[in-house]
Scaffold this motif. Structure first.
Motif, PDB file in Angstrom:
ATOM      1  N   LEU A 115      23.011   2.020  -0.888  1.00 41.42           N
ATOM      2  CA  LEU A 115      24.314   1.475  -0.485  1.00 41.42           C
ATOM      3  C   LEU A 115      25.453   2.097  -1.290  1.00 41.42           C
ATOM      4  N   ASP A 116      25.170   2.382  -2.548  1.00 45.52           N
ATOM      5  CA  ASP A 116      26.211   2.885  -3.456  1.00 45.52           C
ATOM      6  C   ASP A 116      25.800   4.270  -3.948  1.00 45.52           C
ATOM      7  N   ALA A 117      26.458   5.303  -3.450  1.00 48.11           N
ATOM      8  CA  ALA A 117      26.095   6.684  -3.807  1.00 48.11           C
ATOM      9  C   ALA A 117      26.712   7.126  -5.131  1.00 48.11           C
ATOM     10  N   ASP A 118      27.503   6.272  -5.772  1.00 47.14           N
ATOM     11  CA  ASP A 118      28.120   6.621  -7.061  1.00 47.14           C
ATOM     12  C   ASP A 118      27.845   5.515  -8.073  1.00 47.14           C
ATOM     13  N   LEU A 172      16.164   7.878  -4.060  1.00 46.53           N
ATOM     14  CA  LEU A 172      16.858   7.275  -2.911  1.00 46.53           C
ATOM     15  C   LEU A 172      17.991   8.173  -2.402  1.00 46.53           C
ATOM     16  N   LYS A 173      18.644   8.877  -3.312  1.00 44.81           N
ATOM     17  CA  LYS A 173      19.738   9.777  -2.915  1.00 44.81           C
ATOM     18  C   LYS A 173      19.234  10.919  -2.038  1.00 44.81           C
ATOM     19  N   LEU A 174      17.962  11.281  -2.217  1.00 41.32           N
ATOM     20  CA  LEU A 174      17.373  12.353  -1.403  1.00 41.32           C
ATOM     21  C   LEU A 174      17.120  11.895   0.035  1.00 41.32           C
ATOM     22  N   HIS A 175      17.150  10.564   0.260  1.00 37.13           N
ATOM     23  CA  HIS A 175      16.871  10.004   1.596  1.00 37.13           C
ATOM     24  C   HIS A 175      18.013   9.070   2.003  1.00 37.13           C
ATOM     25  N   PRO A 176      19.181   9.620   2.336  1.00 42.47           N
ATOM     26  CA  PRO A 176      20.353   8.764   2.622  1.00 42.47           C
ATOM     27  C   PRO A 176      20.149   7.815   3.801  1.00 42.47           C
ATOM     28  N   SER A 177      19.253   8.161   4.744  1.00 36.84           N
ATOM     29  CA  SER A 177      19.027   7.270   5.890  1.00 36.84           C
ATOM     30  C   SER A 177      17.945   6.235   5.606  1.00 36.84           C
ATOM     31  N   GLY A 178      17.399   6.245   4.398  1.00 39.69           N
ATOM     32  CA  GLY A 178      16.394   5.260   4.013  1.00 39.69           C
ATOM     33  C   GLY A 178      14.986   5.829   4.056  1.00 39.69           C
ATOM     34  N   LYS A 223      21.725  -5.317  -8.100  1.00 37.58           N
ATOM     35  CA  LYS A 223      22.986  -4.723  -8.547  1.00 37.58           C
ATOM     36  C   LYS A 223      23.820  -4.208  -7.370  1.00 37.58           C
ATOM     37  N   GLY A 224      23.317  -4.396  -6.136  1.00 34.26           N
ATOM     38  CA  GLY A 224      24.063  -3.954  -4.956  1.00 34.26           C
ATOM     39  C   GLY A 224      24.005  -2.463  -4.726  1.00 34.26           C
ATOM     40  N   ILE A 225      23.031  -1.784  -5.331  1.00 30.11           N
ATOM     41  CA  ILE A 225      22.946  -0.321  -5.217  1.00 30.11           C
ATOM     42  C   ILE A 225      22.138   0.094  -3.988  1.00 30.11           C
ATOM     43  N   CYS A 226      21.143  -0.735  -3.593  1.00 29.06           N
ATOM     44  CA  CYS A 226      20.355  -0.427  -2.405  1.00 29.06           C
ATOM     45  C   CYS A 226      20.006  -1.723  -1.691  1.00 29.06           C
ATOM     46  N   GLU A 227      19.473  -1.597  -0.477  1.00 26.36           N
ATOM     47  CA  GLU A 227      19.063  -2.783   0.273  1.00 26.36           C
ATOM     48  C   GLU A 227      17.712  -2.531   0.925  1.00 26.36           C
ATOM     49  N   CYS A 228      17.009  -3.633   1.225  1.00 24.46           N
ATOM     50  CA  CYS A 228      15.711  -3.558   1.894  1.00 24.46           C
ATOM     51  C   CYS A 228      15.881  -3.974   3.356  1.00 24.46           C
ATOM     52  N   VAL A 229      15.423  -3.125   4.271  1.00 28.52           N
ATOM     53  CA  VAL A 229      15.503  -3.407   5.707  1.00 28.52           C
ATOM     54  C   VAL A 229      14.083  -3.583   6.229  1.00 28.52           C
ATOM     55  N   LEU A 230      13.859  -4.651   7.009  1.00 23.92           N
ATOM     56  CA  LEU A 230      12.539  -4.914   7.580  1.00 23.92           C
ATOM     57  C   LEU A 230      12.496  -4.409   9.021  1.00 23.92           C
TER      58      LEU A 230
END
Length: 740
Positions: free
Chosen positions: A133-136, A154-160, A182-189
């Motif tokens: 979610l947060d690239a910086d 995770l940065k290597l896989h921007p689409s998840g 920390k709001g840096i990434c999210e989990c999608v089911l």
């Protein structure tokens, strides 16, 4: 006027295997709609006695099949699966295993299912995908190295990317959850995608030497039929390269490969070899996975999505729709034999599965079991030998050190310590092997010779000093605090006697303060991920002393180790178990094989009080194969397995007299019914007579005719179970590998 009797109305029934200690399947009724939907190999929820259980349908009975009117059938509670989750071949395999090992079919089938399916959870779990979610976010995770590494991946896989792929890349789920907070990434089911991934080469194969080439060609010639191969290769001779090149051709055909290894500890290095060679979906199946990850891996295998399935013992039962090859690495290892409950041997199950699936089975080892050599001798398996180490590596030389005359420091020969220092000063690594964890195996009073014994077992407490000083029984798990005085004479001087890995670690730190001592045993690797960190540390080309138990002996590649020291081998030479010398020889050769696998020649130093022992001299002057030939002759002369077939009855209660009387009575019944076709040894007390507060007795059954042995045991064993006192526990071990 004659009235014709009306035809009985049809009864729709299925036969269900339920997880109870009973040797039958049970009939349940269901509606016509359910009957049409029900599939053999699917799960159902049923009521059994007062329990609600999850069973598996093993048969659909014809509606007009005879039914005893006195039997009142229960209806199934629920159909849990629309489709079979166990195919017909796996059900045949499980049925055969139940009959061969004489263990209840319901329990056997349950052992083939992941825990979540055994609990009745839905088959389709949602896949977990993690997306950045947060690239910086570098500034938010400066203090955590793990989070920084996860963030980079995770940065290597921007689409998840899928959680299981992240895990394979070394990113732990706990780290991802910390980043999510920390709001840096999210989990999608998402719904699971079971479409197979195309297989391609990530790296070209190495050039095979003549022995490897011959082995590869022989296995590939049999790739569309069942044939068993024993890949008998010296340590470091490139058995894995043979596996990889055979796998390449099998995967090209769209087939799956099942690879079994004896320990979880071998999976990280094995999977890295596979990943570096192939671009494909690899499923990992072992007890270190949590329930959801194990189910996901099982589903990937069962649906055909995974091309390579890598697992420990129980993975042999995984349903695989396109199985083309089975590989069992380190086939001699005792870990392939289940020692509790359903006591199967994965090696023998693998051979039968290969026969069912009509695919080749490769058993690989530098120290094959005597049982496998016997199969080769009888023409049931083909032997392929690898007689040279890969590359320019040479076999290490074994030196025997007589501890009776050696000068010693901390129980280690001075000559060995001098050799260790030379290697470390040359920036090489040294491996010290001691198959005994803890600090010391005995705590003794210096005044009256009292020893700290476990109150529940015929065994001494082992002294441990981490995470705190305590006494620990390695047999029943009892833990006591460390006494500050002798309970017998009140003397305050209590002395630890003997060496465990923790004590040797202290000694080596004192003797070699300038070098790292890396301890590898069950205590030091108990935390999740700890073994992988230790393994990564060992792979660095820095001088160090690797110290550990047999965890270090099993197939690992340590390129910088040039000296191996085996501190105590004598206990393996004195055991009452007739297989003890075989296990000891395998251990010596396997541990020795860790030396000199790189460019530098290796040496092995073996400390012993019995330098004249014939086993040691055979290994030093000749090799393991010569030892195996001698052992086969000795076993044949003594009419011991594999020249006769064995079953071991273990009897356990709080009264040894009860054990003895019951087993004697049962032995007499078997003698009367078996027409002298079965030899009966015992009853005798087990090598450890009392364990966890209960007495153990054994009875060994032997016969030259396997079919007759099983025939006579079958009814006798069931009667025995019905007649035993309720306080007694009985277990039947077909083809036992240990007599403890």
């Amino acid at each position: 006027m004659q009235v014709s009797a009306s035809a009985p109305s049809p009864v729709y029934r299925v036969r269900v295997a339920v997880p109870v200690y009973l040797y039958d399947c049970f009939d349940y009724s269901l509606s016509i709609e359910q009957y049409q939907q029900a599939q053999i190999g699917a799960r159902v929820a049923v009521s059994f006695g007062r329990q609600n259980l999850i069973g598996v349908i093993t048969d659909k009975l014809a509606p007009d099949a005879p039914l005893d009117p006195s039997i009142k059938l229960k209806a199934i509670t629920e159909l849990l699966d629309d489709q079979a989750i166990l195919d017909s071949k796996v059900l045949s395999l499980l049925t055969w295993a139940s009959q061969y090992y004489q263990f209840p079919i319901g329990e056997v089938i349950q052992s083939a299912l992941p825990a979540l399916l055994r609990q009745g959870k839905p088959y389709n779990l949602l896949a977990r995908t993690w997306k950045l979610l947060d690239a910086d976010a570098e500034s938010k995770i400066k203090r955590s190295e793990r989070q920084q590494e996860a963030y980079k991946v995770l940065k290597l896989h921007p689409s998840g990317t899928a959680e299981n792929l992240l895990n394979l890349a070394g990113v732990e789920t706990a780290t991802l959850k910390a980043l999510e907070k920390k709001g840096i990434c999210e989990c999608v089911l998402d719904a699971q995608d079971f479409s197979p991934m195309p297989v391609s080469m990530a790296q070209m194969p190495l050039t095979a030497n003549p022995d490897q080439k011959k082995a590869i060609e022989a296995i590939l010639k049999a790739r569309k039929k069942y044939q068993a191969f024993l890949l008998d290769g010296l340590t470091g001779s490139g058995k894995t390269e043979v596996y990889l090149q055979v796998m390449q051709e099998v995967l090209k055909q769209g087939k799956q490969v099942l690879v079994l290894v004896p320990e979880i500890g071998l999976t990280p290095q094995t999977i890295s070899r596979f990943q570096s060679r192939f671009h494909c979906n690899i499923a990992l199946l072992h007890s270190g996975l949590n329930d959801s990850k194990r189910l996901q891996a099982w589903q990937a295998a069962q649906t055909g999505k995974a091309s390579i399935i890598l697992g420990t013992r129980s993975a042999i039962f995984t349903p695989l729709p396109n199985l083309g090859l089975i590989v069992l690495d380190e086939e001699h290892d005792l870990s392939f034999k289940q020692q509790e409950g359903f006591r199967y041997h994965a090696r023998d199950i693998a051979l039968y599965r290969g026969h069912l699936e009509q695919c080749p089975v490769v058993l690989g080892s530098a120290t094959p079991s005597i049982d496998s050599y016997a199969l080769v001798q009888n023409g049931k398996m083909s032997c392929l030998e690898l007689n040279q180490r890969a590359g320019s590596a040479l076999m290490p030389k074994i030196h025997i050190l007589d501890l009776k005359i050696a000068q010693k420091q901390h129980g280690i020969s001075q000559m060995l310590l001098d050799e260790m220092k030379k290697r470390l000063d040359k920036k090489e690594q040294v491996l010290v092997f001691l198959n005994r964890r803890g600090y010391a195996p005995v705590l003794i009073c210096e005044s009256c010779a009292w020893q700290a014994k476990c109150p529940h077992c015929d065994a001494n407490f082992t002294v441990h000093r981490t995470p705190y000083q305590h006494l620990h029984c390695h047999h029943c798990g009892t833990i006591h605090r460390m006494p500050d005085h002798c309970p017998q004479c009140n003397h305050s001087e209590l002395k630890p006697i003997g060496m465990g890995t923790a004590k040797v670690e202290d000694s080596l730190n004192e003797l070699f303060p300038a070098y790292d001592v890396i301890r590898v045993d069950r205590d030091s690797t108990s935390r999740v991920g700890s073994w992988q960190k230790i393994y990564d540390k060992i792979q660095k080309s820095e001088p160090a002393i690797l110290l550990g138990t047999q965890m270090l002996a099993k197939g690992h590649h340590f390129p910088y180790v040039t000296l191996v020291a085996i501190l105590d081998i004598d206990s393996g030479l004195l055991s009452v178990d007739f297989r003890a010398t075989e296990r000891t020889a395998q251990l010596v050769v396997q541990v020795s094989g860790r030396a000199g696998r790189g460019e530098r020649k290796g040496d092995v130093y073996l400390q012993t009080l019995r330098p004249e022992h014939p086993l040691l001299n055979t290994l030093v002057q000749e090799d393991y194969r010569q030892f195996a030939k001698q052992t086969l002759k000795e076993r044949q002369a003594a009419l011991m397995p594999p020249f006769r077939y064995a079953a071991l009855i273990r009897c356990e209660s709080k009264d040894q007299t009860l054990n003895k009387d019951f087993l004697q009575q049962q032995a007499q019944l078997l003698r009367q019914n078996s027409e002298n076709m079965v030899d009966i040894w015992g009853p005798i007390p087990a090598p450890m007579e009392r364990k966890a507060g209960r007495y153990q007795s054994h009875m060994v059954l032997l016969s030259a005719d396997r079919a007759r042995l099983h025939f006579y045991i079958r009814h006798w064993w069931l009667n025995m179970l019905h007649q035993k006192p309720s306080s007694m526990k009985l277990t039947l071990d077909i083809d036992p590998q240990e007599l403890s």
